[in-house]
Design a protein around this motif. Structure first.
Motif: not given
Length: 84
Positions: A19-21, A36-40
């Protein structure tokens, strides 16, 4: 019927390999973090608090069971302000 399709989708969410933030300075103070790429999304007053909140947000997004089964590395990038 919609409830079934939502729970079916959530049940098949897979943990990514990494996971990349991106962490940025918030205008009102503190920091914001977005996957990046997730709704987080999360935030914190300090970098330490922001990183702790990232871990909580990932657990909340994927579920406690899934995050306990799979240890996923988290990559953090910082967006630094431009130098004048």
């Amino acid at each position: 019927m919609a409830l079934f399709s939502i729970s079916w989708y959530i049940g098949f969410m897979k943990m990514p390999n990494i996971l990349q933030f991106v962490i940025q300075t918030a205008e009102e103070g503190g920091y914001t973090a977005e996957a990046v790429g997730y709704s987080i999304h999360t935030e914190g007053d300090t970098l330490d608090e922001t990183v702790r909140n990232i871990n909580e947000a990932v657990e909340c997004h994927f579920g406690e069971e899934e995050t306990k089964k799979h240890s996923v590395p988290i990559m953090v990038n910082f967006a630094l302000p431009a130098m004048a």
